[in-house]
Design a protein around this motif. Structure first.
Motif, PDB file in Angstrom:
ATOM      1  N   ALA A 290       0.859  -1.184   0.000  1.00  0.00           N
ATOM      2  CA  ALA A 290       0.000   0.000   0.000  1.00  0.00           C
ATOM      3  C   ALA A 290       0.892   1.229   0.000  1.00  0.00           C
ATOM      4  CB  ALA A 290      -0.935   0.019   1.198  1.00  0.00           C
ATOM      5  N   ALA A 291       0.447   2.286  -0.668  1.00  0.00           N
ATOM      6  CA  ALA A 291       1.229   3.529  -0.746  1.00  0.00           C
ATOM      7  C   ALA A 291       0.305   4.656  -1.168  1.00  0.00           C
ATOM      8  CB  ALA A 291       2.393   3.382  -1.738  1.00  0.00           C
ATOM      9  N   ASP A 292       0.852   5.867  -1.142  1.00  0.00           N
ATOM     10  CA  ASP A 292       0.155   7.046  -1.673  1.00  0.00           C
ATOM     11  C   ASP A 292      -1.192   7.250  -0.986  1.00  0.00           C
ATOM     12  OD1 ASP A 292       0.394   9.223  -3.271  1.00  0.00           O
ATOM     13  OD2 ASP A 292      -0.340   8.268  -5.087  1.00  0.00           O
ATOM     14  N   LEU A 293      -1.192   7.159   0.324  1.00  0.00           N
ATOM     15  CA  LEU A 293      -2.414   7.284   1.117  1.00  0.00           C
ATOM     16  C   LEU A 293      -2.770   8.761   1.273  1.00  0.00           C
ATOM     17  CD1 LEU A 293      -4.348   5.460   2.816  1.00  0.00           C
ATOM     18  CD2 LEU A 293      -2.831   5.892   4.760  1.00  0.00           C
ATOM     19  N   SER A 294      -4.003   9.140   0.933  1.00  0.00           N
ATOM     20  CA  SER A 294      -4.394  10.546   1.024  1.00  0.00           C
ATOM     21  C   SER A 294      -5.885  10.668   1.280  1.00  0.00           C
ATOM     22  CB  SER A 294      -4.025  11.297  -0.259  1.00  0.00           C
ATOM     23  OG  SER A 294      -4.759  10.784  -1.357  1.00  0.00           O
ATOM     24  N   LEU A 295      -6.273  11.788   1.907  1.00  0.00           N
ATOM     25  CA  LEU A 295      -7.675  12.083   2.147  1.00  0.00           C
ATOM     26  C   LEU A 295      -8.184  12.980   1.040  1.00  0.00           C
ATOM     27  CD1 LEU A 295      -6.301  11.985   5.249  1.00  0.00           C
ATOM     28  CD2 LEU A 295      -8.706  12.266   5.803  1.00  0.00           C
ATOM     29  N   ASP A 296      -9.315  12.619   0.453  1.00  0.00           N
ATOM     30  CA  ASP A 296      -9.851  13.388  -0.659  1.00  0.00           C
ATOM     31  C   ASP A 296     -10.352  14.751  -0.236  1.00  0.00           C
ATOM     32  OD1 ASP A 296      -9.284  11.188  -2.105  1.00  0.00           O
ATOM     33  OD2 ASP A 296     -11.336  10.685  -2.669  1.00  0.00           O
ATOM     34  N   LEU A 297     -10.724  14.933   1.036  1.00  0.00           N
ATOM     35  CA  LEU A 297     -11.318  16.185   1.485  1.00  0.00           C
ATOM     36  C   LEU A 297     -10.380  17.006   2.359  1.00  0.00           C
ATOM     37  CD1 LEU A 297     -14.970  15.079   2.293  1.00  0.00           C
ATOM     38  CD2 LEU A 297     -14.057  16.042   0.203  1.00  0.00           C
ATOM     39  N   GLY A 298      -9.086  16.745   2.323  1.00  0.00           N
ATOM     40  CA  GLY A 298      -8.165  17.523   3.116  1.00  0.00           C
ATOM     41  C   GLY A 298      -7.908  16.902   4.474  1.00  0.00           C
ATOM     42  N   THR A 299      -7.106  17.575   5.290  1.00  0.00           N
ATOM     43  CA  THR A 299      -6.631  17.001   6.540  1.00  0.00           C
ATOM     44  C   THR A 299      -7.430  17.458   7.753  1.00  0.00           C
ATOM     45  OG1 THR A 299      -5.024  18.791   6.767  1.00  0.00           O
ATOM     46  CG2 THR A 299      -4.294  16.790   5.645  1.00  0.00           C
ATOM     47  N   ALA A 300      -8.408  18.325   7.563  1.00  0.00           N
ATOM     48  CA  ALA A 300      -9.274  18.754   8.665  1.00  0.00           C
ATOM     49  C   ALA A 300     -10.602  18.019   8.543  1.00  0.00           C
ATOM     50  CB  ALA A 300      -9.480  20.264   8.627  1.00  0.00           C
ATOM     51  N   ILE A 301     -10.963  17.251   9.578  1.00  0.00           N
ATOM     52  CA  ILE A 301     -12.127  16.374   9.520  1.00  0.00           C
ATOM     53  C   ILE A 301     -13.112  16.781  10.604  1.00  0.00           C
ATOM     54  CG2 ILE A 301     -12.922  13.990   9.751  1.00  0.00           C
ATOM     55  CD1 ILE A 301     -10.146  13.087   8.867  1.00  0.00           C
ATOM     56  N   LEU A 302     -14.363  16.971  10.208  1.00  0.00           N
ATOM     57  CA  LEU A 302     -15.405  17.247  11.188  1.00  0.00           C
ATOM     58  C   LEU A 302     -15.829  15.948  11.857  1.00  0.00           C
ATOM     59  CD1 LEU A 302     -17.748  19.817   9.395  1.00  0.00           C
ATOM     60  CD2 LEU A 302     -16.163  20.251  11.264  1.00  0.00           C
ATOM     61  N   GLN A 303     -15.910  15.965  13.156  1.00  0.00           N
ATOM     62  CA  GLN A 303     -16.352  14.795  13.906  1.00  0.00           C
ATOM     63  C   GLN A 303     -17.734  14.363  13.423  1.00  0.00           C
ATOM     64  OE1 GLN A 303     -17.179  15.444  18.067  1.00  0.00           O
ATOM     65  NE2 GLN A 303     -16.056  13.600  18.634  1.00  0.00           N
ATOM     66  N   GLY A 304     -17.882  13.081  13.120  1.00  0.00           N
ATOM     67  CA  GLY A 304     -19.157  12.557  12.668  1.00  0.00           C
ATOM     68  C   GLY A 304     -19.347  12.578  11.170  1.00  0.00           C
ATOM     69  N   SER A 305     -18.423  13.172  10.405  1.00  0.00           N
ATOM     70  CA  SER A 305     -18.579  13.238   8.951  1.00  0.00           C
ATOM     71  C   SER A 305     -18.040  11.960   8.302  1.00  0.00           C
ATOM     72  CB  SER A 305     -17.843  14.447   8.389  1.00  0.00           C
ATOM     73  OG  SER A 305     -16.448  14.339   8.624  1.00  0.00           O
ATOM     74  N   ARG A 306     -18.442  11.724   7.071  1.00  0.00           N
ATOM     75  CA  ARG A 306     -17.902  10.616   6.295  1.00  0.00           C
ATOM     76  C   ARG A 306     -16.747  11.125   5.449  1.00  0.00           C
ATOM     77  NH1 ARG A 306     -19.808   5.955   6.963  1.00  0.00           N
ATOM     78  NH2 ARG A 306     -18.556   5.152   5.233  1.00  0.00           N
ATOM     79  N   VAL A 307     -15.711  10.332   5.370  1.00  0.00           N
ATOM     80  CA  VAL A 307     -14.467  10.731   4.728  1.00  0.00           C
ATOM     81  C   VAL A 307     -14.059   9.638   3.743  1.00  0.00           C
ATOM     82  CG1 VAL A 307     -12.087  11.446   5.105  1.00  0.00           C
ATOM     83  CG2 VAL A 307     -13.805  11.905   6.858  1.00  0.00           C
ATOM     84  N   THR A 308     -13.514  10.052   2.606  1.00  0.00           N
ATOM     85  CA  THR A 308     -13.006   9.090   1.629  1.00  0.00           C
ATOM     86  C   THR A 308     -11.483   9.162   1.580  1.00  0.00           C
ATOM     87  OG1 THR A 308     -15.001   9.191   0.285  1.00  0.00           O
ATOM     88  CG2 THR A 308     -13.016   8.375  -0.779  1.00  0.00           C
ATOM     89  N   THR A 309     -10.848   8.017   1.711  1.00  0.00           N
ATOM     90  CA  THR A 309      -9.394   7.912   1.641  1.00  0.00           C
ATOM     91  C   THR A 309      -9.006   7.157   0.374  1.00  0.00           C
ATOM     92  OG1 THR A 309      -9.163   7.919   4.045  1.00  0.00           O
ATOM     93  CG2 THR A 309      -7.354   6.988   2.779  1.00  0.00           C
ATOM     94  N   SER A 310      -8.083   7.727  -0.393  1.00  0.00           N
ATOM     95  CA  SER A 310      -7.589   7.096  -1.612  1.00  0.00           C
ATOM     96  C   SER A 310      -6.218   6.476  -1.360  1.00  0.00           C
ATOM     97  CB  SER A 310      -7.490   8.124  -2.746  1.00  0.00           C
ATOM     98  OG  SER A 310      -8.748   8.700  -3.015  1.00  0.00           O
ATOM     99  N   PHE A 311      -5.902   5.422  -2.101  1.00  0.00           N
ATOM    100  CA  PHE A 311      -4.613   4.777  -1.906  1.00  0.00           C
ATOM    101  C   PHE A 311      -4.275   3.912  -3.119  1.00  0.00           C
ATOM    102  CE2 PHE A 311      -7.972   2.170  -0.155  1.00  0.00           C
ATOM    103  CZ  PHE A 311      -7.690   0.886  -0.580  1.00  0.00           C
TER     104      PHE A 311
END
Length: 827
Positions: free
Chosen positions: A278-299
């Protein structure tokens, strides 16, 4: 170097694990032990240096003409220390689970390339391969045992860099290094700079240890890091490593094609059970996450011979072996040599705080682990005393987009900026921070040519919501189609928005005009939105659909078959209070604008700011009655330095737009003023001004709000081009019977505030050319000749305000009505 890497990590030498692989003198066996530091599992960084010591077996075939041990033999002998569990490592897991950066000098450069190849045969990806003047033993060195040549970089290496020089002697004097096909090759003998074989080690060491001692103790010359050498100490060498956070600096020439690079790679002969990766791990919506939100991670991932499982973690530190992480999601993946995927997960139940995002992939018997480059911050949605909105935002390869911010208050203000996407994961916190008192700041959401730095998802439209602990000003500065557009965030929302003129290109000229109506629903309930097209002389046509809570929505005019071609008015109504804007582009002409709509619920009057620049431009005003009856309207044109120029009565017919060129009023450029309208029944209005000489258009709705405080977050001036390529004009309109005593404040990025006063007579307009303002030009002169600044207007009586901005180095200009704070009333 191993010690310097530990210092760079901020770990003491008693904590930082340094392991040593020792090869027996006959090169028939090897062992690994901890040379210094603690066990790998007992410190907050999952990092260790591993020194491969093969000195006893390397010998010197040139001096003693005896058999030597080839570097590929050393690689085959020692690869097991990465693929098997070694008790002395202190984790109970193989070292090869972690990302691997291999560094070797001279024959060591050959060793690390061969070690990368050996690990690659087992399917293990190598994060980075660094060679320092690699020189395998060759026939020309009179060696009896030859090393493999430095050929093409193996296929399992993500990034390879090579630093080499052309020596002036045999292997025991000053040998020459070798270039590597598929690596970024840095020549350390350019021009008059001459490094020898051992100097290359010192050169690289000075990019790890950037203190003065790295120069003094290693005879490093200052000109080694100035042109024509490859780069300074912060942008080359160890700067490319994961530890230095420099993945974004890596040249495409040394990067694997699957990761967006151009580096050639050698196909490997795979053997045995293959490892997952696995490599190139990143968050599609940036590094600030609201508690309770859904987040997509690409890799990126791969496993050549089996399916695998990917598990995502939030780790309180950067060590996967100290049980300090929390699982947030997992997925099963099919066998693939190389593939990309994403994993959606919820931050619900995650305690607020800073985390590192980590992923473990496993195929049952073998695992690998990778961490995202940046830390992520999980926080509860802030309690916002102030909210402002803008419905339009988009990222593509052709877009530059900025969000200047201004804090006019005498105290710090915390804020968060949220992207609300039209589809997919809804929320992305673009930025969170604190603005110093009376200062200008800002956020860059995306820039052409810098996709890795973008804060927003590509190809997904979004709205923007600003939340803050006190009032702030904000503006969206958006550059696309070689057009400059800008419009201020607004606080006022409505269930009814109007657009007097919208255009759909004829079928004979598709794409000549691109109009979009964008909308944001800031409510926590879904909104039913009705889009009503009002063609001239024809019955209105409507369509309705829902837009989700806290979602962006919109309509692309040229893609809707039910909308007729030509010019028409449009009314947007909603079951919930929303905010809406028109984006108008004429790509072939290189002009366009973005303008917020106006509340159409009760407006019978308003003011249209008029800016006719020189050379001549002809502003055009559009009026549209919302009544089914014929009505009369009174138009009053006023200049900034005189009373009314002309008063005119006009008739507004049902279902008809009235298109008025100000040339019929005898207006000549340059002109600054306003057009006031008063009607018997609800009416909507807008202005468009094409400026072919400056290559753009200005557009705005009517100014039908008055306030005693206005904010304009984005303004710029350069001393050398003030009044030519850069123009800023502030227009103030007195809309009450009282004299308005006005303070105009200019706020700069260093919290400097400069202000001037003015008196605005009742029912008059005041136009100020800020490109001639000494308070701005003097500050710019003292700060490199440029000034990025914001404008605040404070008034003793309610006034209207607008700002016209021209930057011909950035495609054109825009007109904004600003952000009213403490709105007093509708005109």
């Amino acid at each position: 170097m191993a010690v310097a890497v530990g210092n760079r990590l901020g770990l003491s030498q008693t904590d930082y694990p340094r392991l040593r692989i020792t090869v027996d003198g006959d090169a028939e066996g090897s062992s690994i032990g901890r040379h210094a530091g603690s066990a790998l599992a007992s410190h907050p960084r999952g990092e260790a240096s591993v020194v491969l010591d093969w000195a006893e077996s390397s010998n010197n075939s040139v001096l003693f003409f005896q058999d030597d041990v080839a570097t590929d033999h050393i690689a085959r002998l020692t690869q097991r220390h990465f693929t098997e569990v070694e008790p002395n490592v202190g984790t109970g897991r193989p070292l090869g689970e972690l990302p691997i950066h291999l560094i070797g000098h001279s024959r060591g450069g050959s060793v690390v390339m061969e070690l990368a190849r050996e690990l690659g045969k087992r399917g293990i990806w190598i994060e980075q391969l660094t060679m320092l003047d690699p020189h395998p033993l060759e026939a020309s060195d009179l060696a009896t045992t030859l090393d493999p040549v430095i050929g093409r970089v193996p296929a399992n290496v993500i990034f390879a860099d090579n630093y080499w020089q052309e020596g002036r002697g045999w292997v025991f004097e000053d040998p020459s290094g070798r270039q590597a096909d598929g690596a970024e090759n840095y020549n350390l003998n350019p021009g008059d700079v001459t490094l020898d074989h051992d100097d290359v080690k010192a050169y690289y060491f000075a990019t790890i240890d950037r203190t003065a001692s790295a120069f003094e103790e290693n005879s490093v010359a200052a000109n080694w890091f100035t042109p024509p050498m490859p780069g300074n100490r912060n942008s080359v060498g160890f700067a490319f490593s994961r530890i230095a956070g420099g993945e974004g600096l890596r040249s495409r020439n040394g990067l694997h094609p699957s990761f967006g690079g151009l580096g050639a790679r050698e196909t490997l002969n795979f053997q045995g059970a293959q490892w997952p990766n696995a490599a190139d791990l990143s968050l599609d919506l940036g590094t600030a996450i609201l508690q309770g939100s859904r987040v997509t991670t690409s890799f990126a991932y791969g496993d050549r011979d089996s399916a695998l499982n990917a598990t995502l973690f939030l780790d309180r530190d950067e060590n996967p072996y100290n049980d300090n992480w929390r699982e947030v999601g997992s997925t099963n993946l099919d066998q693939a040599d190389f593939a990309r995927s994403n994993l959606s997960w919820s931050s619900g139940g995650v305690e607020p705080g800073e985390y590192r995002l980590a992923m473990r992939v496993t195929d049952g018997g073998r695992s690998r682990i990778t961490y995202a480059r940046q830390a992520v911050q999980v926080s509860p949605p802030m309690h916002a005393e102030f909210r402002a909105f803008f419905p339009e935002g988009f990222r593509s390869d052709t877009v530059n987009e900025y969000i200047p911010l201004v804090n006019p208050n005498a105290f710090p203000v915390t804020y968060e900026l949220i992207a609300r996407y039209e589809f997919g994961e809804r929320d992305g916190v673009i930025a969170r921070g604190t603005l110093a008192p009376t200062s200008r700041g800002g956020v860059t959401t995306t820039e052409r040519g810098r996709p890795s730095d973008a804060l927003v998802r590509a190809g997904v439209p979004y709205a923007l919501e600003l939340r803050a602990s006190a009032p702030l000003g904000a503006i969206l500065s958006h550059y696309d189609f070689d057009v400059a557009t800008g419009e201020a965030f607004r606080t006022d929302i409505s269930q009814s928005w109007s657009f007097p003129e919208v255009v759909k290109a004829p079928a004979s000229d598709p794409g000549s005009v691109l109009d979009f109506i964008t909308l944001y629903n800031p409510s926590d309930r879904d909104a039913v939105v009705t889009w009503t097209v009002m063609p001239d002389g024809q019955a209105p046509v409507s369509r309705s659909w829902s837009i989700g809570a806290l979602r962006r929505g919109g309509i692309s005019i040229d893609r809707e078959d039910w909308i007729p071609t030509g010019r028409f008015s449009m009314l947007v109504t909603s079951s919930e209070a929303v905010i809406a804007a028109l984006s108008h582009y004429e790509p072939s002409a290189g002009r366009g604008f973005v303008a917020l709509g106006e509340d159409a619920s009760s407006s019978r009057s308003g003011v249209i700011p008029i800016q006719a620049t020189s050379p001549p431009t002809t502003p055009r005003v559009v009026l549209r009655s919302l009544s089914s009856e014929t009505q009369q309207a009174t138009l009053v044109l006023r200049s900034s330095d005189a009373s009314a120029i002309e008063t005119r009565q006009v008739t507004l017919l049902p279902n008809q737009r009235l298109d008025i060129s100000l040339a019929t009023f005898g207006v000549s450029s340059p002109f600054a003023g306003d057009l006031t309208f008063n009607a018997e029944r609800p009416v909507i209005a807008s202005v468009v001004s094409d400026d072919p000489d400056r290559g753009d258009a200005l557009g705005s709705g009517a100014l039908n709000r008055v306030a005693t405080r206005w904010l304009f977050a984005d303004a710029y001036m350069a001393n050398q081009t003030a009044g030519t390529r850069h123009l800023e004009r502030l227009n103030l309109v007195g809309l009450s019977p009282q004299i308005a005593e006005v303070e105009i404040r200019f706020l700069f990025g260093d919290s400097t505030v400069r202000s001037r006063s003015a008196t605005l007579q009742p029912l008059r307009t005041l136009s100020l050319d800020l490109h001639e303002e000494p308070l701005i030009l003097d500050w710019a002169a003292a700060n490199g000749g440029q000034a990025w600044f914001s404008v605040e207007v404070l008034s003793s009586a309610p006034v209207g305000a607008s700002l016209t901005h021209w930057d011909l180095n950035q495609f054109g200009g825009w007109l904004t009505l600003g952000t009213p704070i403490g709105i007093n009333s509708v005109v």
